[in-house]
Design an enzyme around this catalytic site. Sequence first.
Site, PDB file in Angstrom:
ATOM      1  N   HIS A  17       1.051  -1.051  -0.159  1.00 17.48           N
ATOM      2  CA  HIS A  17       0.073  -0.016   0.122  1.00 17.48           C
ATOM      3  C   HIS A  17       1.016   1.312  -0.201  1.00 17.48           C
ATOM      4  O   HIS A  17       1.309   1.789   1.163  1.00 17.48           O
ATOM      5  CB  HIS A  17      -0.993  -0.114   1.249  1.00 17.48           C
ATOM      6  CG  HIS A  17      -1.941   1.137   1.350  1.00 17.48           C
ATOM      7  ND1 HIS A  17      -3.212   0.980   1.850  1.00 17.48           N
ATOM      8  CD2 HIS A  17      -1.982   2.346   0.809  1.00 17.48           C
ATOM      9  CE1 HIS A  17      -3.840   2.009   1.629  1.00 17.48           C
ATOM     10  NE2 HIS A  17      -3.018   2.829   1.061  1.00 17.48           N
ATOM     11  N   HIS A  19       1.188   5.016  -2.248  1.00 19.67           N
ATOM     12  CA  HIS A  19       0.937   5.703  -3.570  1.00 19.67           C
ATOM     13  C   HIS A  19       2.296   6.406  -3.957  1.00 19.67           C
ATOM     14  O   HIS A  19       2.816   6.995  -3.184  1.00 19.67           O
ATOM     15  CB  HIS A  19      -0.080   6.841  -3.056  1.00 19.67           C
ATOM     16  CG  HIS A  19      -1.336   6.133  -2.549  1.00 19.67           C
ATOM     17  ND1 HIS A  19      -2.262   5.959  -3.314  1.00 19.67           N
ATOM     18  CD2 HIS A  19      -1.735   5.710  -1.325  1.00 19.67           C
ATOM     19  CE1 HIS A  19      -3.394   5.302  -2.709  1.00 19.67           C
ATOM     20  NE2 HIS A  19      -2.925   5.161  -1.326  1.00 19.67           N
ATOM     21  N   HIS A 197      -9.518   0.885  -1.509  1.00 19.52           N
ATOM     22  CA  HIS A 197      -9.573   1.392  -0.128  1.00 19.52           C
ATOM     23  C   HIS A 197     -10.946   1.482   0.289  1.00 19.52           C
ATOM     24  O   HIS A 197     -12.101   1.892  -0.550  1.00 19.52           O
ATOM     25  CB  HIS A 197      -9.174   3.109  -0.329  1.00 19.52           C
ATOM     26  CG  HIS A 197      -7.816   3.216  -0.793  1.00 19.52           C
ATOM     27  ND1 HIS A 197      -7.120   2.678  -1.593  1.00 19.52           N
ATOM     28  CD2 HIS A 197      -6.630   4.078   0.094  1.00 19.52           C
ATOM     29  CE1 HIS A 197      -5.695   2.991  -1.738  1.00 19.52           C
ATOM     30  NE2 HIS A 197      -5.765   3.666  -0.729  1.00 19.52           N
ATOM     31  N   GLU A 200     -11.479   3.201   5.731  1.00 16.79           N
ATOM     32  CA  GLU A 200     -10.616   3.982   6.339  1.00 16.79           C
ATOM     33  C   GLU A 200     -11.521   5.191   7.073  1.00 16.79           C
ATOM     34  O   GLU A 200     -11.561   5.175   8.407  1.00 16.79           O
ATOM     35  CB  GLU A 200      -9.680   4.744   5.261  1.00 16.79           C
ATOM     36  CG  GLU A 200      -8.818   5.763   5.934  1.00 16.79           C
ATOM     37  CD  GLU A 200      -7.931   6.140   4.829  1.00 16.79           C
ATOM     38  OE1 GLU A 200      -6.874   7.057   5.301  1.00 16.79           O
ATOM     39  OE2 GLU A 200      -8.279   6.338   3.520  1.00 16.79           O
ATOM     40  N   ASP A 278       1.723   3.822   3.074  1.00 15.05           N
ATOM     41  CA  ASP A 278       0.594   4.788   2.383  1.00 15.05           C
ATOM     42  C   ASP A 278       1.173   6.093   1.502  1.00 15.05           C
ATOM     43  O   ASP A 278       1.656   5.911   0.152  1.00 15.05           O
ATOM     44  CB  ASP A 278      -0.398   5.347   3.283  1.00 15.05           C
ATOM     45  CG  ASP A 278      -1.551   5.594   2.722  1.00 15.05           C
ATOM     46  OD1 ASP A 278      -1.915   5.635   1.561  1.00 15.05           O
ATOM     47  OD2 ASP A 278      -2.653   6.040   3.527  1.00 15.05           O
ATOM     48  N   ASP A 279       1.383   7.081   2.093  1.00 12.26           N
ATOM     49  CA  ASP A 279       2.067   8.312   1.375  1.00 12.26           C
ATOM     50  C   ASP A 279       3.014   8.796   2.351  1.00 12.26           C
ATOM     51  O   ASP A 279       3.100   9.743   3.166  1.00 12.26           O
ATOM     52  CB  ASP A 279       0.949   9.416   1.293  1.00 12.26           C
ATOM     53  CG  ASP A 279      -0.178   8.938   0.415  1.00 12.26           C
ATOM     54  OD1 ASP A 279       0.028   8.943  -0.857  1.00 12.26           O
ATOM     55  OD2 ASP A 279      -1.125   8.373   0.822  1.00 12.26           O
TER      56      ASP A 279
END
Length: 335
Positions: A17, A19, A197, A200, A278-279
């Site tokens: 996961h 991005h 996703h 969340e 994630d980011d």
Amino acid sequence: MSDLDAFITGLPKAELHLHIEGSLEPEQMFQLAQRNRIQIPFASVEELRAAYSFSRLQDFLDIYYQGADVLRTEEDFHDLALAYFTRAHADGVVHAEIFFDPQTHTHRGLPFGVAANGLLSGMRAAEAKFGLSSKLILCFLRHLDEASAFATLDAAEPWLDRIAGVGLDSSEVGHPPSKFERVFAAAAAHGLKRVAHAGEEGPPEYVTEALDLLHIDRLDHGNRSLEDPNLVTRLARAGMTLTVCPLSNLKLCVVDDVARHPIPAMLAKGLRATINSDDPAYFGGYVADNYRAIAGLVSRDQLVTLARNSFLGSFLPDDVVTRHLEAVDAFAASH
């Protein structure tokens, strides 16, 4: 480096996961802005980092899309990918399945191939340099309409032999998985894996929709699944992988304290949870940082389980997964 830090860093792991646009560090953003002669509304790296203070998903997305504007050429995307893989390699990542958002780029006039070719080039470079394998996942932006998602899938067709799957990201609340049921069916007809996703910020019902309507192979986030005991049982029985992102959850206020993160409950309930970043440029940590964030909540054996889960949940062939699992077990036995 403490013994625990060294153990976490050395533990072979996959990241499922990530991005890639969210790995754009402020320093690289300024570098690319200068290279492409683009003005950005921040005077310094420090001012940009100070802007990374979010109270909800949408606050983050606003600056995320703004930052992506500095990505203009295949070289930019190549450099972005290789910068991420260099950092991931240092964290013990040996395989990564990375998301990219083509609509973020096509909507500002870039051809689909600029991002796709640049990222694929960076992925090849990472394998040659680090032996780090990777797969590319095309994500649809859920705040845009179904027609835009279909147009993106059509534009991707020449690259589908190099794209492993499709995903669903961006603003969750108000954009349920059902909105993209037909697009995911079309992707499945192309033989693509499906991830989404869900759970969340959105309710557990979004997770159920992702399972029943999108027929996902992997669930991204999924935290709010814990609110529905029957859903938890269903996910556990199916062996559904959850790609959990602790520091992202903290930064976006999905949890108010990492000390109360649900990862121990997920493992206790038999869910195949994994740890991801994630980011990372926006959320303050790459994958090893996310392992460290929850290390005080779980046992050493559970850290090993999380690493094993990352390979079990990957889209690698069984024989390759077996080799990675053996490497995880050998590392754990020797430490």
